[in-house]
Design an enzyme around this catalytic site. Structure first.
Site, PDB file in Angstrom:
ATOM      1  N   GLU A 168       2.268  -5.942  13.867  1.00  0.00           N
ATOM      2  CA  GLU A 168       1.178  -5.910  14.844  1.00  0.00           C
ATOM      3  C   GLU A 168       0.522  -7.295  14.885  1.00  0.00           C
ATOM      4  O   GLU A 168       0.070  -7.764  15.912  1.00  0.00           O
ATOM      5  CB  GLU A 168       0.176  -4.832  14.407  1.00  0.00           C
ATOM      6  CG  GLU A 168      -0.842  -4.429  15.429  1.00  0.00           C
ATOM      7  CD  GLU A 168      -1.865  -3.438  14.850  1.00  0.00           C
ATOM      8  OE1 GLU A 168      -1.766  -3.071  13.662  1.00  0.00           O
ATOM      9  OE2 GLU A 168      -2.762  -3.060  15.597  1.00  0.00           O
ATOM     10  N   ARG A 171       0.821  -1.227   0.000  1.00  0.00           N
ATOM     11  CA  ARG A 171       0.000   0.000   0.000  1.00  0.00           C
ATOM     12  C   ARG A 171       0.849   1.268   0.000  1.00  0.00           C
ATOM     13  O   ARG A 171       0.369   2.328  -0.381  1.00  0.00           O
ATOM     14  CB  ARG A 171      -1.013  -0.044   1.150  1.00  0.00           C
ATOM     15  CG  ARG A 171      -2.126  -1.062   0.904  1.00  0.00           C
ATOM     16  CD  ARG A 171      -3.182  -1.031   1.973  1.00  0.00           C
ATOM     17  NE  ARG A 171      -2.708  -1.432   3.265  1.00  0.00           N
ATOM     18  CZ  ARG A 171      -2.633  -2.678   3.701  1.00  0.00           C
ATOM     19  NH1 ARG A 171      -3.006  -3.678   2.915  1.00  0.00           N
ATOM     20  NH2 ARG A 171      -2.192  -2.945   4.905  1.00  0.00           N
TER      21      ARG A 171
HETATM   22  P1  AMP Z   1       3.680  -1.731  11.637  1.00  0.00           P
HETATM   23  O1  AMP Z   1       4.912  -2.392  11.147  1.00  0.00           O
HETATM   24  O2  AMP Z   1       3.115  -2.394  12.857  1.00  0.00           O
HETATM   25  O3  AMP Z   1       3.829  -0.246  11.800  1.00  0.00           O
HETATM   26  O4  AMP Z   1       2.562  -2.001  10.540  1.00  0.00           O
HETATM   27  C1  AMP Z   1       2.489  -1.251   9.418  1.00  0.00           C
HETATM   28  C2  AMP Z   1       2.150  -2.058   8.190  1.00  0.00           C
HETATM   29  O5  AMP Z   1       1.121  -3.025   8.427  1.00  0.00           O
HETATM   30  C3  AMP Z   1       1.641  -1.135   7.125  1.00  0.00           C
HETATM   31  O6  AMP Z   1       2.212  -1.555   5.906  1.00  0.00           O
HETATM   32  C4  AMP Z   1       0.143  -1.310   7.147  1.00  0.00           C
HETATM   33  O7  AMP Z   1      -0.351  -1.377   5.847  1.00  0.00           O
HETATM   34  C5  AMP Z   1      -0.118  -2.604   7.893  1.00  0.00           C
HETATM   35  N1  AMP Z   1      -1.032  -2.441   9.050  1.00  0.00           N
HETATM   36  C6  AMP Z   1      -0.718  -2.664  10.354  1.00  0.00           C
HETATM   37  N2  AMP Z   1      -1.770  -2.458  11.157  1.00  0.00           N
HETATM   38  C7  AMP Z   1      -2.785  -2.076  10.351  1.00  0.00           C
HETATM   39  C8  AMP Z   1      -4.133  -1.678  10.585  1.00  0.00           C
HETATM   40  N3  AMP Z   1      -4.662  -1.666  11.815  1.00  0.00           N
HETATM   41  N4  AMP Z   1      -4.894  -1.324   9.524  1.00  0.00           N
HETATM   42  C9  AMP Z   1      -4.367  -1.336   8.263  1.00  0.00           C
HETATM   43  N5  AMP Z   1      -3.108  -1.702   7.982  1.00  0.00           N
HETATM   44  C10 AMP Z   1      -2.309  -2.063   8.997  1.00  0.00           C
END
Ligand code: AMP
Length: 174
Positions: free
Chosen positions: A95, A58
């Site tokens: 996450e 994305r």
């Molecule tokens: P992080 O590494 O935890 O900051 O997660 C970021 C990545 O995971 C991004 O590429 C987001 O597209 C996806 N992502 C993580 N949590 C969500 C969420 N609650 N909603 C949408 N995309 C998420």
């Protein structure tokens, strides 16, 4: 325009307990997409960078049009096995789960100032790993840009070494 009214919440996706922020309605709405790109451009006006580094998948949706608008080269961080030439890679925690990203060895020149672009900042693991890969290639991360920031998660702490810019913030205190 209030983009938080366009972004859609999908509860329990992809796993129970995750409130997924679906940005596809932004892409489907001509005015919202243009507005989001205008605003992303605006919040990084003072950032000095040579190259946009967009994160699969994305991050590509925002990184590529911004590279075109700002006349900057675009490098991509991809999921494993997608890039055809020699790569460096890094595995990190999400996450939900674990993931690996790769970048071509020649995607950056030593000293290139990098603006990392992704759709959303959650725990910061994805962009911290991305920044580490840029640095491994000799790049210098001068900014991290997101459409969405989930402020109740520790993303800004994980990226405390870098300037963070986000358009739409969600959290208890917002
Ligand atoms: P992080 O590494 O935890 O900051 O997660 C970021 C990545 O995971 C991004 O590429 C987001 O597209 C996806 N992502 C993580 N949590 C969500 C969420 N609650 N909603 C949408 N995309 C998420």
């Amino acid at each position: 325009m209030d983009l938080s009214k366009v972004i859609r919440d999908i509860p329990d996706f992809p796993v129970k307990g995750i409130q997924f922020k679906d940005i596809t309605p932004v892409l489907q709405n001509i005015d919202a997409f243009k507005h989001s790109l205008d605003e992303l451009e605006n919040i990084i006006l003072d950032v000095d960078f040579d190259v946009i580094v967009a994160i699969e998948s994305r991050g590509f949706l925002f990184g590529a049009p911004l590279a075109d608008r700002l006349d900057k080269p675009l490098s991509v961080l991809r999921k494993p096995g997608k890039l055809p030439a020699a790569v460096v890679q890094k595995t990190y925690k999400l996450e939900y789960g674990e993931a690996t990203l790769e970048i071509h060895n020649d995607a950056l020149k030593p000293g290139d100032k990098c603006l990392l672009v992704d759709d959303l900042l959650a725990t910061g693991g994805t962009v911290a790993a991305s920044a580490a890969l840029c640095e491994e290639l000799g790049g210098v991360v001068t900014g991290c840009l997101f459409l969405v920031e989930l402020c109740d998660l520790p993303g800004s702490e994980a990226l405390s070494n870098y300037p963070i810019f986000s358009l739409v913030k969600y959290g208890k205190d917002i």
